[in-house]
Write an enzyme that holds these catalytic residues in place. Structure first.
Site, PDB file in Angstrom:
ATOM      1  N   HIS A  87       2.674  22.153  18.376  1.00 39.68           N
ATOM      2  CA  HIS A  87       3.570  23.062  17.654  1.00 39.68           C
ATOM      3  C   HIS A  87       2.838  24.349  17.284  1.00 39.68           C
ATOM      4  O   HIS A  87       3.371  25.462  17.428  1.00 39.68           O
ATOM      5  CB  HIS A  87       4.063  22.408  16.365  1.00 39.68           C
ATOM      6  CG  HIS A  87       5.056  21.318  16.564  1.00 39.68           C
ATOM      7  ND1 HIS A  87       6.187  21.456  17.335  1.00 39.68           N
ATOM      8  CD2 HIS A  87       5.108  20.049  16.051  1.00 39.68           C
ATOM      9  CE1 HIS A  87       6.886  20.341  17.298  1.00 39.68           C
ATOM     10  NE2 HIS A  87       6.247  19.467  16.535  1.00 39.68           N
ATOM     11  N   HIS A 119       2.352  26.591  20.228  1.00 41.94           N
ATOM     12  CA  HIS A 119       3.654  27.164  20.585  1.00 41.94           C
ATOM     13  C   HIS A 119       3.937  28.368  19.684  1.00 41.94           C
ATOM     14  O   HIS A 119       4.312  29.457  20.160  1.00 41.94           O
ATOM     15  CB  HIS A 119       4.726  26.092  20.412  1.00 41.94           C
ATOM     16  CG  HIS A 119       6.037  26.426  21.062  1.00 41.94           C
ATOM     17  ND1 HIS A 119       7.101  25.545  21.075  1.00 41.94           N
ATOM     18  CD2 HIS A 119       6.487  27.544  21.694  1.00 41.94           C
ATOM     19  CE1 HIS A 119       8.134  26.100  21.699  1.00 41.94           C
ATOM     20  NE2 HIS A 119       7.778  27.312  22.078  1.00 41.94           N
ATOM     21  N   HIS A 165      -0.229  16.339  18.475  1.00 37.89           N
ATOM     22  CA  HIS A 165       1.212  16.644  18.413  1.00 37.89           C
ATOM     23  C   HIS A 165       1.446  17.912  17.598  1.00 37.89           C
ATOM     24  O   HIS A 165       2.096  18.863  18.066  1.00 37.89           O
ATOM     25  CB  HIS A 165       1.938  15.451  17.783  1.00 37.89           C
ATOM     26  CG  HIS A 165       3.403  15.659  17.565  1.00 37.89           C
ATOM     27  ND1 HIS A 165       4.359  15.058  18.336  1.00 37.89           N
ATOM     28  CD2 HIS A 165       4.087  16.394  16.641  1.00 37.89           C
ATOM     29  CE1 HIS A 165       5.564  15.420  17.922  1.00 37.89           C
ATOM     30  NE2 HIS A 165       5.422  16.232  16.884  1.00 37.89           N
ATOM     31  N   GLU A 166       0.895  17.953  16.384  1.00 38.49           N
ATOM     32  CA  GLU A 166       1.095  19.124  15.522  1.00 38.49           C
ATOM     33  C   GLU A 166       0.380  20.354  16.074  1.00 38.49           C
ATOM     34  O   GLU A 166       0.856  21.482  15.914  1.00 38.49           O
ATOM     35  CB  GLU A 166       0.619  18.821  14.099  1.00 38.49           C
ATOM     36  CG  GLU A 166       1.357  17.682  13.409  1.00 38.49           C
ATOM     37  CD  GLU A 166       2.862  17.879  13.351  1.00 38.49           C
ATOM     38  OE1 GLU A 166       3.329  19.029  13.454  1.00 38.49           O
ATOM     39  OE2 GLU A 166       3.585  16.863  13.223  1.00 38.49           O
TER      40      GLU A 166
END
Length: 603
Positions: free
Chosen positions: A391, A394, A387-388
């Protein structure tokens, strides 16, 4: 729980990539404080020519980039051990610098609004090509004209930042550094229930341990409900001040207007979830069946669904699974992800005093993103890691492609990249695993994600709406008020009155340890992003090469368009109910498969 020096360096992020030493940080801060005085020379001259405007905006952007870098270093240093007051002090110094700079440049937007219209912006862009980078910013500024004031008003707003974040700062310091986390005895050992241990032991297979952990932790929180209530109420009042000063009708409207998101998106999410609580209750009944309990309680919500399967992973195993799951995104994506693991972009393990939770910080534009983890070795931690990493990727892709002025993408789209990675991880793990019990565990983890990201975050969003509306009406908000409202809402979501899940009285204190309530209408974006990523992952996994290209372009687009438009370009229209409907359909499909497996296993 180790002290930080006991954690091997390879599992700790390397902040020397930002500044070699604290002294270098200090020298750079002093340089920036001197350099920012140059912004004063543009006052009254901003729109004399395209060249002058470009020069001013470039200097403003450069200073903002360097101040952000300074703050990120101090913030992450503080997060390593929140008990170290030196770095808390450095953060405070930067907050003052930001306030000073905002006051110094308070003339900028009023002057632009007084002199610019769309025709003049187009004319200036044609005269100075470098202004193309700022075209979206300038046109968005015109859109917000009604919510900007005179230079004096903007100066007051700038200085108000010295106070507006106090509630959040006090909460973070108190909860992470000074809150007397309780101790309980588990298996003959004394365990201190800090946030990391609470997250770990609430997953215990022993129901008595889970019950004891919740009662003890929430009980200790309740002892300070007056303090937590005052802190959160102070944060809401700060939001109300900014709302009235900016001429918005509500704190919600102000929060969403930054990204030009209609308030209807927020209200529709709350309505859609409330209309589909039957699906959530279906999941809760499945959890009750799998745990083999007569009545499901709130303290049962984190227990492992499949007792015989211990989904535990070392960090190295987690990295291997994450990298393999990312294969659909291509070799270039994976190559950068490997750098994150190999070049110390990640602070992996919990240590005494470390900030709880997990996050990715991509704001150090000229270096690379960083990830803070509190890895405990469970499948949920593997999911949090990818999940991190979503980020981080991105941020990395946006920073590589976009000018700093357009690199600060909206939270509304940020959570798409992270939950997308979780979808890929679940898909990968299910393709590798044929054993019924293990499949149950992986499928259950998907439902846990849906519970935590779609239903739980929407519950938080509705709670925020309730407390902000109450404050806007001039009604008092104390710790007892928050307790009462939170408990009633939680019982509605979890079907307490229908005996779906019993929400015990002590759950009323849970609101007090949720830091996101200090972010003002932040959490709803987890839920909207979850639905968007569900739709996008289906396209990438089953679609063509062009679907992947559109998604990767989305990841590198930064803030060049409004969030809803960026998602539409990627292939998801958030103005329709399609993403939400697809997500509910997928949740029910997963429950169907799990029920078939349980029947096959004779449960």
């Amino acid at each position: 729980m180790k002290v930080r020096d006991e954690v091997p360096d390879k599992y700790k992020w390397n902040l020397e990539d930002i500044y070699k030493t604290d002294d270098v940080w200090k020298a750079e801060k002093e340089r920036i404080q001197e350099a920012m005085q140059q912004m004063g020379k543009y006052k009254g001259k901003l729109t004399q020519s395209a060249a002058t405007l470009l020069e001013a905006l470039e200097l403003n952007t450069s200073l903002a980039k360097e101040m952000t870098r300074l703050f990120s270093y101090a913030s992450m240093k503080s997060d390593q051990d929140t008990r170290v007051t030196k770095y808390a002090g450095m953060k405070q110094e930067l907050q003052q610098v930001f306030a000073q700079y905002s006051a110094l440049t308070s003339y900028l937007e009023p002057e632009l609004l007084a002199s610019l219209d769309e025709n003049k912006i187009s004319q200036f862009v044609s005269q100075a090509k470098g202004l193309e980078v700022y075209q979206f910013y300038l046109k968005d500024l015109l859109r917000k004209r009604a919510h900007r004031g005179s230079e004096e008003v903007e100066k007051v707003m700038a200085y108000s930042s010295l106070m507006s974040g106090n509630a959040s700062t006090i909460y973070s310091t108190f909860f992470n550094a000074e809150f007397p986390h309780p101790e309980i005895e588990i298996d003959g050992k004394a365990v201190r229930l800090n946030p990391a241990n609470f997250a770990l032991y609430r997953e215990s297979k022993d129901r008595n341990v889970r019950k004891k952990v919740f009662e003890t932790y929430f009980g200790k929180l309740h002892e300070f409900h007056r303090t937590f209530g005052a802190q959160l109420s102070g944060n809401i009042n700060a939001a109300l001040f900014a709302t009235k000063a900016r001429n918005y009708n509500s704190t919600l409207e102000r929060a969403l207007d930054a990204d030009n998101i209609p308030t209807g998106v927020y209200h529709n999410l709350v309505k859609n979830v409330n209309d589909n609580l039957a699906t959530f209750h279906r999941y809760l009944n499945l959890r009750r069946r799998m745990l083999g309990v007569d009545t499901l309680h709130y303290y049962d919500l984190y227990a492992p669904l499949v007792e015989q399967v211990d989904l535990s992973y070392t960090v190295e195993e987690a990295i291997e699974h994450v990298l393999k799951s990312l294969k659909p995104l291509g070799e270039d994506y994976i190559a950068v992800a490997k750098r994150a693991f190999n070049e110390r972009w990640i602070d992996m393990y919990p240590n005494e005093g470390k900030r709880s939770g997990a996050y990715s910080n991509g704001s150090v534009y000229d270096v690379h993103p960083y990830i803070l983890m509190n890895y405990n070795g469970k499948y949920n931690d593997v999911s949090t890691l990818t999940h991190e990493l979503g980020h981080t990727m991105h941020s990395y892709l946006t920073n590589k492609k976009q000018h700093f002025a357009n690199a600060n993408y909206s939270i509304f789209v940020a959570e798409v990249a992270s939950t997308f990675n979780e979808e890929l991880l679940n898909d990968y793990m299910l393709k590798q695993i044929k054993d019924d019990r293990t499949r149950l565990a992986i499928l259950g983890n998907y439902l846990e994600g849906a519970k935590g990201t779609l239903f739980r975050q929407t519950q938080f969003a509705e709670f925020e709406l309730m407390i902000h509306d109450k404050a806007a009406k001039g009604e008092a908000l104390t710790g007892e008020d928050f307790d009462k409202m939170y408990l009633e809402l939680t019982r509605k979501y979890y079907g307490h009155d229908k005996n779906v899940c019993i929400v015990d009285d002590n759950v009323k204190s849970e609101w007090s340890y949720i830091p996101h309530f200090y972010y003002n209408f932040y959490v709803y974006q987890y839920a909207t992003s979850f639905t968007a990523s569900t739709a996008l992952s289906e396209k990438v996994l089953k679609g063509s090469k062009s679907d992947l290209e559109k998604y990767l372009n989305f990841l590198s687009s930064g803030s060049t368009k409004y969030p809803v438009d960026l998602l539409k370009d990627a292939g998801v229209d958030m103005n329709t109910s399609e993403p939400f409907d697809l997500t509910i359909a997928k949740i029910n499909k997963v429950i169907d498969e799990m029920e078939r497996i349980l029947t096959r296993l004779g449960k």
